[in-house]
Design a protein around this motif. Sequence first.
Motif, PDB file in Angstrom:
ATOM      1  N   TYR A  39      47.799  95.381  31.792  1.00  0.00           N
ATOM      2  CA  TYR A  39      46.544  94.895  31.209  1.00  0.00           C
ATOM      3  C   TYR A  39      45.697  94.317  32.327  1.00  0.00           C
ATOM      4  N   SER A  40      44.409  94.611  32.333  1.00  0.00           N
ATOM      5  CA  SER A  40      43.528  94.095  33.379  1.00  0.00           C
ATOM      6  C   SER A  40      42.183  93.689  32.789  1.00  0.00           C
ATOM      7  N   TYR A  41      41.550  92.696  33.418  1.00  0.00           N
ATOM      8  CA  TYR A  41      40.241  92.239  32.961  1.00  0.00           C
ATOM      9  C   TYR A  41      39.517  91.582  34.129  1.00  0.00           C
ATOM     10  N   LEU A  42      38.241  91.301  33.938  1.00  0.00           N
ATOM     11  CA  LEU A  42      37.408  90.695  34.972  1.00  0.00           C
ATOM     12  C   LEU A  42      37.175  89.230  34.657  1.00  0.00           C
ATOM     13  N   ASP A  43      37.281  88.391  35.660  1.00  0.00           N
ATOM     14  CA  ASP A  43      37.008  86.961  35.528  1.00  0.00           C
ATOM     15  C   ASP A  43      36.173  86.536  36.727  1.00  0.00           C
ATOM     16  N   GLU A  44      35.904  85.245  36.867  1.00  0.00           N
ATOM     17  CA  GLU A  44      35.185  84.709  38.016  1.00  0.00           C
ATOM     18  C   GLU A  44      35.936  83.511  38.559  1.00  0.00           C
ATOM     19  N   ASP A  45      35.809  83.277  39.876  1.00  0.00           N
ATOM     20  CA  ASP A  45      36.370  82.057  40.431  1.00  0.00           C
ATOM     21  C   ASP A  45      35.361  80.921  40.274  1.00  0.00           C
ATOM     22  N   ALA A  46      35.674  79.759  40.841  1.00  0.00           N
ATOM     23  CA  ALA A  46      34.843  78.578  40.636  1.00  0.00           C
ATOM     24  C   ALA A  46      33.432  78.732  41.189  1.00  0.00           C
ATOM     25  N   ALA A  47      33.269  79.590  42.211  1.00  0.00           N
ATOM     26  CA  ALA A  47      31.947  79.787  42.803  1.00  0.00           C
ATOM     27  C   ALA A  47      31.196  80.952  42.164  1.00  0.00           C
ATOM     28  N   GLY A  48      31.787  81.564  41.135  1.00  0.00           N
ATOM     29  CA  GLY A  48      31.135  82.671  40.457  1.00  0.00           C
ATOM     30  C   GLY A  48      31.438  84.033  41.038  1.00  0.00           C
ATOM     31  N   HIS A  49      32.383  84.125  41.981  1.00  0.00           N
ATOM     32  CA  HIS A  49      32.747  85.410  42.560  1.00  0.00           C
ATOM     33  C   HIS A  49      33.712  86.144  41.627  1.00  0.00           C
ATOM     34  N   PRO A  50      33.541  87.443  41.462  1.00  0.00           N
ATOM     35  CA  PRO A  50      34.365  88.190  40.499  1.00  0.00           C
ATOM     36  C   PRO A  50      35.797  88.386  40.972  1.00  0.00           C
ATOM     37  N   LEU A  51      36.715  88.312  40.011  1.00  0.00           N
ATOM     38  CA  LEU A  51      38.136  88.526  40.241  1.00  0.00           C
ATOM     39  C   LEU A  51      38.632  89.598  39.278  1.00  0.00           C
ATOM     40  N   LEU A  52      39.439  90.511  39.772  1.00  0.00           N
ATOM     41  CA  LEU A  52      40.155  91.434  38.901  1.00  0.00           C
ATOM     42  C   LEU A  52      41.534  90.837  38.624  1.00  0.00           C
ATOM     43  N   LYS A  70      40.034  95.566  54.059  1.00  0.00           N
ATOM     44  CA  LYS A  70      38.982  95.949  53.122  1.00  0.00           C
ATOM     45  C   LYS A  70      39.207  97.378  52.639  1.00  0.00           C
ATOM     46  N   SER A  71      39.293  97.531  51.307  1.00  0.00           N
ATOM     47  CA  SER A  71      39.622  98.823  50.706  1.00  0.00           C
ATOM     48  C   SER A  71      38.792  99.030  49.459  1.00  0.00           C
ATOM     49  N   ALA A  72      38.472 100.288  49.178  1.00  0.00           N
ATOM     50  CA  ALA A  72      37.812 100.622  47.917  1.00  0.00           C
ATOM     51  C   ALA A  72      38.789 100.363  46.777  1.00  0.00           C
ATOM     52  N   ALA A  73      38.320  99.682  45.746  1.00  0.00           N
ATOM     53  CA  ALA A  73      39.193  99.359  44.625  1.00  0.00           C
ATOM     54  C   ALA A  73      39.486 100.605  43.802  1.00  0.00           C
ATOM     55  N   SER A  74      40.717 100.711  43.361  1.00  0.00           N
ATOM     56  CA  SER A  74      41.143 101.740  42.416  1.00  0.00           C
ATOM     57  C   SER A  74      42.311 101.153  41.652  1.00  0.00           C
ATOM     58  N   MET A  75      42.722 101.779  40.565  1.00  0.00           N
ATOM     59  CA  MET A  75      43.873 101.268  39.839  1.00  0.00           C
ATOM     60  C   MET A  75      45.108 101.267  40.727  1.00  0.00           C
ATOM     61  N   GLU A  76      45.206 102.272  41.609  1.00  0.00           N
ATOM     62  CA  GLU A  76      46.360 102.332  42.508  1.00  0.00           C
ATOM     63  C   GLU A  76      46.362 101.141  43.470  1.00  0.00           C
ATOM     64  N   THR A  77      45.192 100.817  44.058  1.00  0.00           N
ATOM     65  CA  THR A  77      45.150  99.710  45.010  1.00  0.00           C
ATOM     66  C   THR A  77      45.312  98.363  44.312  1.00  0.00           C
ATOM     67  N   ILE A  78      44.963  98.288  43.045  1.00  0.00           N
ATOM     68  CA  ILE A  78      45.159  97.039  42.299  1.00  0.00           C
ATOM     69  C   ILE A  78      46.634  96.876  41.925  1.00  0.00           C
ATOM     70  N   GLU A  79      47.242  97.957  41.463  1.00  0.00           N
ATOM     71  CA  GLU A  79      48.628  97.891  41.011  1.00  0.00           C
ATOM     72  C   GLU A  79      49.622  97.779  42.158  1.00  0.00           C
ATOM     73  N   ASP A  80      49.216  98.176  43.381  1.00  0.00           N
ATOM     74  CA  ASP A  80      50.192  98.174  44.477  1.00  0.00           C
ATOM     75  C   ASP A  80      50.634  96.776  44.900  1.00  0.00           C
ATOM     76  N   ALA A  81      49.955  95.746  44.407  1.00  0.00           N
ATOM     77  CA  ALA A  81      50.377  94.386  44.722  1.00  0.00           C
ATOM     78  C   ALA A  81      51.596  93.959  43.912  1.00  0.00           C
ATOM     79  N   SER A  82      51.870  94.653  42.818  1.00  0.00           N
ATOM     80  CA  SER A  82      52.997  94.290  41.945  1.00  0.00           C
ATOM     81  C   SER A  82      54.294  94.821  42.536  1.00  0.00           C
TER      82      SER A  82
END
Length: 237
Positions: free
Chosen positions: A61-74, A124-136
């Motif tokens: 499951y994935s969603y978008l949020d923001e940190d305290a300064a308003g920067h986006p987080l996946l 620095k890398s282009a985001a993709s589901m693969e690059t997001i999931e590879d941290a797990s």
Amino acid sequence: MMIIVLFCACQPSNATRQTLGGLSVSDGEDAAARTAAPAPHETVLSLATEQGFIGKHGSNYSYLDEDAAGHPLLIHETFSSRTHYKTLTPIIDMQGGTLFIDCTLIRAIEDVEVVSVGNYCRGKSAASMETIEDASSDQWVHTYSTSLLWLEGAAAKVGDCKHPKGLDFKEHRILRCQSGEGDETTLDVSTHILSSTLQVELTMTGFEFAGHLVSENALAFWRLDDFSHELVEKVVP
């Protein structure tokens, strides 16, 4: 999903620095003024949705949020095994229709008792589901232990430490205390950074430890309350 921008409620650090990807610094000054302006949330949300970063993907499951300064987080969570991974990946740039990422902060919980934390910096890398999931992956994390020789002394040093767990990290000893049993937020977690002689150097109430990001002089932490996430880095002695 309601997005609320929070500011750090932790103890002030003894130093400050500009942080990677707009991680907020909480030291009594105007942290937002020292970080790059966040990308427009609506644009990032639209791109993340179009590119399939948002939503349920089987047992993930994935969603978008923001940190305290308003920067986006996946935010990405996986429930595919007995280990539950939660990862926080700041979006550090947006060019045309491409979102870029670098470091991901990670927590893995296995059978409630086994807790691992850490981070994975790709460059620095282009985001993709693969690059997001590879941290797990277990290769990027450090697992807390309940059998370290110094743990009892460290818990006594900070006082009122329930369910103490510890790990050795570089020159520091990391003590994690948790007053409850839930993992939906970090509100009942306190993280204490101690020296090798068990002197308390930093206490972060309501934050998980995540190790170093780019700078070896700063330690990274993240927080989740009932509404939103917050990421900070702290310089310790």
